[in-house]
Design a protein around this motif. Sequence first.
Motif, mmCIF file in Angstrom:
data_model
loop_
_atom_site.group_PDB
_atom_site.id
_atom_site.type_symbol
_atom_site.label_atom_id
_atom_site.label_comp_id
_atom_site.label_asym_id
_atom_site.label_seq_id
_atom_site.Cartn_x
_atom_site.Cartn_y
_atom_site.Cartn_z
ATOM 1 N N PRO A 127 -40.356 10.773 61.102
ATOM 2 C CA PRO A 127 -39.608 10.649 62.358
ATOM 3 C C PRO A 127 -38.218 10.044 62.171
ATOM 4 O O PRO A 127 -37.666 9.465 63.107
ATOM 5 N N LEU A 128 -37.668 10.170 60.982
ATOM 6 C CA LEU A 128 -36.393 9.530 60.658
ATOM 7 C C LEU A 128 -35.436 10.522 60.018
ATOM 8 O O LEU A 128 -35.854 11.440 59.299
ATOM 9 N N VAL A 129 -34.129 10.312 60.264
ATOM 10 C CA VAL A 129 -33.074 11.069 59.598
ATOM 11 C C VAL A 129 -32.177 10.094 58.839
ATOM 12 O O VAL A 129 -32.195 8.883 59.077
ATOM 13 N N ASP A 130 -31.390 10.662 57.929
ATOM 14 C CA ASP A 130 -30.458 9.818 57.166
ATOM 15 C C ASP A 130 -29.258 9.399 58.007
ATOM 16 O O ASP A 130 -28.718 8.307 57.819
ATOM 17 N N CYS A 131 -28.819 10.273 58.923
ATOM 18 C CA CYS A 131 -27.540 10.089 59.612
ATOM 19 C C CYS A 131 -27.685 10.458 61.084
ATOM 20 O O CYS A 131 -28.322 11.467 61.415
#
Length: 406
Positions: free
Chosen positions: A262-266
């Motif tokens: 559920p996470l992105v880098d940016c």
Amino acid sequence: MASNHAVAYKGPGKVEVIETDYPTFELKDGPGVNPANVGRKVNHGAILRTVATNICGSDQHMVRGRTTAPTDLVLGHEITGEVVEVGSDVEFIKVGDIVSVPFNIACGRCRNCKERKTGICLNVNPDRPGSAYGYVDMGGWVGGQAEYVLVPYADWNLLKFPDRDQALEKILDLAMLSDIFPTGFHGAVTAGVEVGSTVYVAGAGPVGLAAATGAFLLGASVVIVGDMNADRLAQARSFGCETVDLTKGDPADQIDQILGEPLVDCGIDAVGFEAKGHGSGSGHEAPATVLNSLMDVTAAGGALGIPGLYVTGDPGGVDEAAKKGALSLSLGTGWAKSLSFTTGQCPVMKYNRQLMMAILHDRTSIAKNVNAKPIGLDDAPRGYEEFDKGAATKYVLNPNGLIPAA
């Protein structure tokens, strides 16, 4: 002397095409002009015959009555034009040049300009650092949704296109260099996008789509765009974006389905202060929603690029704090995750030449990605109305009929 027609703000929800003065090399009194700027000589300027001038979401904020913009303000800060006259102090820009005008007005002489911080020039707006054409509290420089417009500090501000015929052939792409393409790209750069990055862009309006385009240019592996507008989400998918429908709830679960986490880098905020709550039955205004959700879905140590507009005066704010630009941010989340934030106007001159070269050498199709559509100046009220209703279109005004037929 030539006549001049322009698009003016006439009160909440209303714009009109009016007859107005042909530009001269002096800043005159008028709606929104700071008294300290009245009579200011502009011998360093150029008068342009407008080739293309775009309707921007930032204009729409004013037209909705969500700023302190005065009635009769001539709108328009996304300008591309042909030089028809130059001031006595202009050395290098010539009559006949086809040029892009950065929406930031900058002197090229102050400390900030010399440090490439052209969005916060110290010499063009007596009220505060930073200025723009046809915009509230930006010094009173007349907007460019008009047949003719004055551009100060021409040698510094104007980006000349190398070949006239090539420029006119690609004019819908090049028209995006005045604001949304550099602004979206700046959002991607400041969010730390690089080769292989996963990116979440909040907002599928033109700036969000430009940010997604910029993220792909920078080498992102996956770009996810979130919005509540089905047509705009379809436009994002048309050039390879994954999408999140925010009417179905917060973005984390849908990002998890796409990426396996559920996470992105940016993270990029291309919405700004008129953000709405997420989920079924959403539509109520909740101006901190986007920033707080971006902090939730951006991985620890990541960064948020925030090209979305936030203001210090919003008469339509949902509460007294919002009317002053004070939002209920979960800054503790940002601190705990060591997230970086970059806000403010994009310094267009930092990026516009490089993006011009990408356009001229067919490395990007920004006009296609944002669904650019030319319309006549007299059609501006309709363009504003349709854009306000959520049209998945970037409206490009063609005041002088210089945009070639498709």
